[in-house]
Design a protein around this motif. Sequence first.
Motif, short mmCIF file in Angstrom:
data_model
loop_
_atom_site.label_atom_id
_atom_site.label_comp_id
_atom_site.label_asym_id
_atom_site.label_seq_id
_atom_site.Cartn_x
_atom_site.Cartn_y
_atom_site.Cartn_z
N THR A 45 0.72 -1.01 0.00
CA THR A 45 0.01 0.09 0.00
C THR A 45 0.85 1.21 0.18
OG1 THR A 45 -1.83 -1.26 1.12
CG2 THR A 45 -1.63 1.54 1.39
N TRP A 46 1.77 1.38 0.81
CA TRP A 46 2.59 2.37 1.11
C TRP A 46 3.55 2.73 -0.05
CZ3 TRP A 46 -0.20 4.81 4.25
CH2 TRP A 46 -0.80 4.18 5.05
N ARG A 55 -1.43 9.17 4.01
CA ARG A 55 -0.88 9.04 5.54
C ARG A 55 -1.66 7.72 5.97
NH1 ARG A 55 -4.96 10.76 7.88
NH2 ARG A 55 -6.24 12.54 7.24
N SER A 56 -1.25 7.36 7.04
CA SER A 56 -1.77 6.34 7.97
C SER A 56 -2.87 6.97 8.55
CB SER A 56 -0.98 5.63 8.67
OG SER A 56 -1.69 4.92 9.76
N ASP A 57 -4.09 6.13 9.05
CA ASP A 57 -5.04 6.92 9.83
C ASP A 57 -4.90 6.01 11.21
OD1 ASP A 57 -6.02 4.25 9.05
OD2 ASP A 57 -8.07 4.85 8.48
N SER A 58 -3.99 5.31 11.35
CA SER A 58 -3.65 4.48 12.40
C SER A 58 -2.39 5.23 13.22
CB SER A 58 -3.46 2.94 12.31
OG SER A 58 -4.55 2.47 12.07
N ASP A 78 3.21 10.46 7.57
CA ASP A 78 2.71 10.22 6.05
C ASP A 78 3.25 8.92 5.35
OD1 ASP A 78 5.69 10.58 5.00
OD2 ASP A 78 5.44 12.49 6.27
N GLY A 79 2.98 8.86 4.09
CA GLY A 79 3.16 7.51 3.39
C GLY A 79 4.69 7.38 3.30
N PRO A 80 5.51 8.48 2.74
CA PRO A 80 6.65 8.00 2.48
C PRO A 80 7.56 7.94 3.75
CG PRO A 80 6.20 9.97 1.26
CD PRO A 80 4.94 9.59 2.23
N SER A 81 7.25 8.32 4.96
CA SER A 81 7.73 7.79 6.26
C SER A 81 7.67 6.49 6.46
CB SER A 81 7.52 8.86 7.25
OG SER A 81 7.83 10.11 7.19
N ILE A 82 6.22 5.97 6.14
CA ILE A 82 5.80 4.51 6.49
C ILE A 82 6.80 3.60 5.60
CG2 ILE A 82 4.19 2.93 6.65
CD1 ILE A 82 2.16 5.21 7.44
N LEU A 83 6.76 4.07 4.30
CA LEU A 83 7.40 3.30 3.22
C LEU A 83 8.81 3.08 3.81
CD1 LEU A 83 7.50 1.67 0.41
CD2 LEU A 83 7.85 3.96 -0.55
N ASN A 143 -7.84 -5.05 -4.49
CA ASN A 143 -7.37 -5.09 -5.90
C ASN A 143 -6.17 -3.93 -6.17
OD1 ASN A 143 -6.96 -5.52 -8.64
ND2 ASN A 143 -9.00 -5.93 -8.90
N TYR A 144 -4.98 -4.59 -6.29
CA TYR A 144 -3.95 -3.31 -6.71
C TYR A 144 -4.21 -2.72 -8.00
CZ TYR A 144 -1.23 -3.90 -2.54
OH TYR A 144 -0.44 -3.68 -1.37
N ALA A 145 -4.89 -3.59 -8.84
CA ALA A 145 -5.09 -3.29 -10.33
C ALA A 145 -6.36 -2.28 -10.66
CB ALA A 145 -5.21 -4.43 -11.26
#
Length: 497
Positions: A45-46, A55-58, A78-83, A143-145
Amino acid sequence: MSMEHFDVVVVGAGISGIGAGYHLQTQCPDRSYVILEGRAALGGTWDLFRYPGIRSDSDMFTLGYAFKPWTEAKAIADGPSILKYVSDTARDYGIDRHIRFGHHVKRAAWSTADARWTVEADGPDGPVAFTCNFLFMCSGYYNYARGHSPEWPGMEDFGGRIVHPQFWPADLDYSGKKVVVIGSGATAVTLVPAMAESAAHVTMLQRSPTYVVSRPAEDVTANWLRAKLPAKLAYGLVRWRNVLFQMFFFNLARKRPEKTKERLIEMVRGELGADYDVATHFTPRYNPWDQRLCLVPDADLFAVIKSGKASVVTDTIAHFTRDGITLQSGAELPADVVVTATGLELQLLSDVAFSVDGAPVDLSKTFNYKGMMFSDVPNMATSFGYTNASWTLKADLTCAYVCRLLNTMKKRGLRQATPRVGDAALTPAPFLDFSSGYVTRAMEKFPKQGSKTPWRVHQNYARDLLALRYGSVDDGMEFSNPATPEATRAARSRITA
């Protein structure tokens, strides 16, 4: 077709798959494993989602792994930090060396005679196959697609751009433009304040409201504890505090829904002021936790609404026009860009085709065992997180239980573990007790949960911790030791002789 054998094949290199790698190499160090990832990068996901403000909602003290403390200042990351966190974990523990990228799993066939799975995938250079003693599906739940994208009349006439957050175009420039975000879930409430920074105006168009809760992006207590205590101890204390608070709030919402609803709406009114129409735009028709609550860090959504940079419209779409959207009320919403934050398409185990001894498996006809395995399907588990708390809390417990199961089989000299429904009185119920659209659209494809343990899916971390870490591995589980083909041939030779 090339063929390799591993003790465990893990499918998916997102948060769950990387966690599975850690648990396997620490709790089952004598077992070999490989992680098959369909995409070209880890993170799931990230890595996939790139929309503004992702970003995460957790909070990261519960979304983070139990074994690797989160050390950044922001608890709502945020997403980049989680990745980066997931990537650092894979690198620091050498898990990344076990990943095969560009391997999209298509089929998995179990052979009782061989007590192993044959897993077929499309690899970078063509079809490949792997055999394994245990299959661990960590491929997520959507579904990623393809995302959920409703069709409205006149979309082809719209003169601007229509984008889905799951496939955010890198060349989209919305600076100084009028934006309409369709939706009211976690993605929409993230996009609106992020896009409002540079757009002329952002309108969140929702069919019906969602519960929205503000929380500080930084956890002051956690940061203070980290300065005073060892990182792992501070992390563990904050993690448990957050887990217990989540459990308390969820149980309170289920026991006293009206009081909880009243308090949540009061909080929104406190952010937006007495003159704002909270009744229309922020008062849902359902009870708290019948759907997931939306978290906004530092009240950013409310701030852009109060500033006039964004607004909320509660209505339904009649049709698109060249210059925007006409609503059922007759109102017109001008737009240069429309973002369809209309949800995910749930997908069970990446739509892999499973079979057992040549017979296709319809997972929707099975019962889910302990939230991770399937009745009558041997040596296979899936990682599926909580709907009322952080995904990783359940993923960590699932990984630990799978390792416990593998070690039990080895200790007993057994090669097959199959959940069996032995109780004729077991009655089925939906896998998830959740009214969100993306859930209800897909539940018929999911397994059922049962009316009794171990077939119940408990949305309760403390209860799962006791059951999965310390509870029995024999309840509802049939352990067996199928004869190897060599032993079968030898037995036949003795009978013939």
